[in-house]
Each structure stands twice: as structure tokens, then as C-alpha cells.
Design a protein around this motif. Structure first.
Motif: not given
Length: 195
Positions: A39-45, A55-64, A87-92
């Protein structure tokens, strides 16, 4: 050995319980049953702050994220008043969902995360479920996207899993594990975890 990588997208205001089941179920499968799932966690920030302020520090950013590096997508639901839909409804996020779906990879959502799938357009004309309490408001909202709303705990249509409340989260994670490693292995993990 190549792991089956599950991208766990954490939108702002995600529910910790709905996210943690994917980490635990896949962790048990990998650690105790030699299942090659990761499992790799991901977020916009870099820090995703959940409903109730964890707060959760994600493994990777969505743009990566490169979709070809992942075998499945999992999205926990969250609370509107904590900014989940921002964020859930964002275009990204919609692009991520459409991209994973276009490759027919499994997409697992819990509770109101089904709205993110619907917002992306991948549920139009398909059967799905969503949070069913509070007068069925979320069911009506899902239906407005042209979704055939089924009032059942977990609904799987093609490669997409939806569910109707936090209580269903373990079942969604086990369903995803079954798709990835087979029913027999999944059953062993589920039994070992007391389900």
C-alpha cells in the motif's frame, strides 16, 4: 518479485478508520501469508489531515503518480465539513480515477468516496452504493450522477467496488485483496484477522 501496488488516496477530511483497513488487511496478507501486496499512500499535499484532525504524511504526491506503477486504487470516504469534497472532487483526482478505470484496474471506495467516482464520470449508468443513513441524502446525490443506486452494503460492478458506511470498510479491503490474490488467500487472511 514485483509487488502488487495499491494506491491509497487520502483526500483532506478522509476517515482514518476507512483508510487504515487497507493498510492492515494488506499488511497481514503480506506479512503472514506471503501475498505480494503493498500500500502506497497518496495525497494532494505531503500531509493529509483526516476527519477529526489526524495528520498523515503520505508516501507520494498525486502529481508524482504514474498509473502504470499501480495495480489498484483505494479511496476512503470522509466528512464534508472537514473539506473532503474540496479534494475528492478536484480535477486531479477525477483524472486519476478515470486513468485507473481506463486500464480496467480495481478501484475500491468506501462510503461517500463513491461520489468522487461518480463525479469523475466512471459510474454513469452503473450499479453502485453509498452511505445509506440520514434519510438517504447521499444515495439521492449519487443517483443524480446517473448511477443505479443499490441499497446493499457492498456493490461490485466490473472493476469498481463501492460500499455504504464505515462498517463495510473491512469487507471492501477483503474484496480488493480477493481480486488481487484470489479468494483462497483472501479467506485465509480474513479468518486470521477474526472476520
Amino acid at each position: 518479485m514485483r509487488y502488487l501496488n495499491i494506491l491509497l488516496f487520502l483526500a483532506k477530511g478522509f476517515e482514518t478508520m476507512e483508510a487504515s483497513v487497507f493498510v492492515d488487511v494488506m499488511g497481514w496478507a503480506r506479512n503472514d501469508f506471503d501475498c505480494d501486496v503493498n500500500v502506497i499512500t497518496c495525497g494532494l499535499s505531503k500531509t493529509a489531515v483526516s476527519t477529526f484532525g489526524v495528520p498523515v504524511t503520505v508516501d507520494t504526491l498525486l502529481n508524482e503518480v504514474k498509473i502504470e506503477d499501480y495495480d489498484a486504487l483505494a479511496i476512503p470516504g470522509g466528512f464534508e465539513e472537514y473539506g473532503f469534497y474540496d479534494e475528492a472532487f478536484s480535477e486531479e483526482v477525477s483524472e486519476l480515477i478515470r486513468g485507473v478505470n481506463s486500464q480496467h484496474k480495481p478501484i475500491a471506495s468506501v462510503c461517500v468516496a463513491a461520489l468522487a467516482l461518480a463525479h469523475s464520470g466512471i459510474l454513469t449508468g452503473k450499479k453502485a452504493t453509498i452511505y445509506h443513513l440520514n434519510g438517504g441524502n447521499r444515495q439521492k446525490q449519487l443517483g443524480e450522477y446517473g448511477v443505479e443506486v443499490i441499497n446493499e452494503p457492498i456493490v461490485q460492478t466490473d472493476n469498481i467496488i463501492t460500499s455504504y458506511c464505515p462498517q463495510t470498510a473491512p469487507g471492501v479491503a477483503f474484496s480488493l485483496l480477493s481480486i488481487l490474490v484470489g479468494e483462497e488467500k483472501m479467506s485465509e487472511v480474513r479468518t486470521a484477522m477474526g472476520y
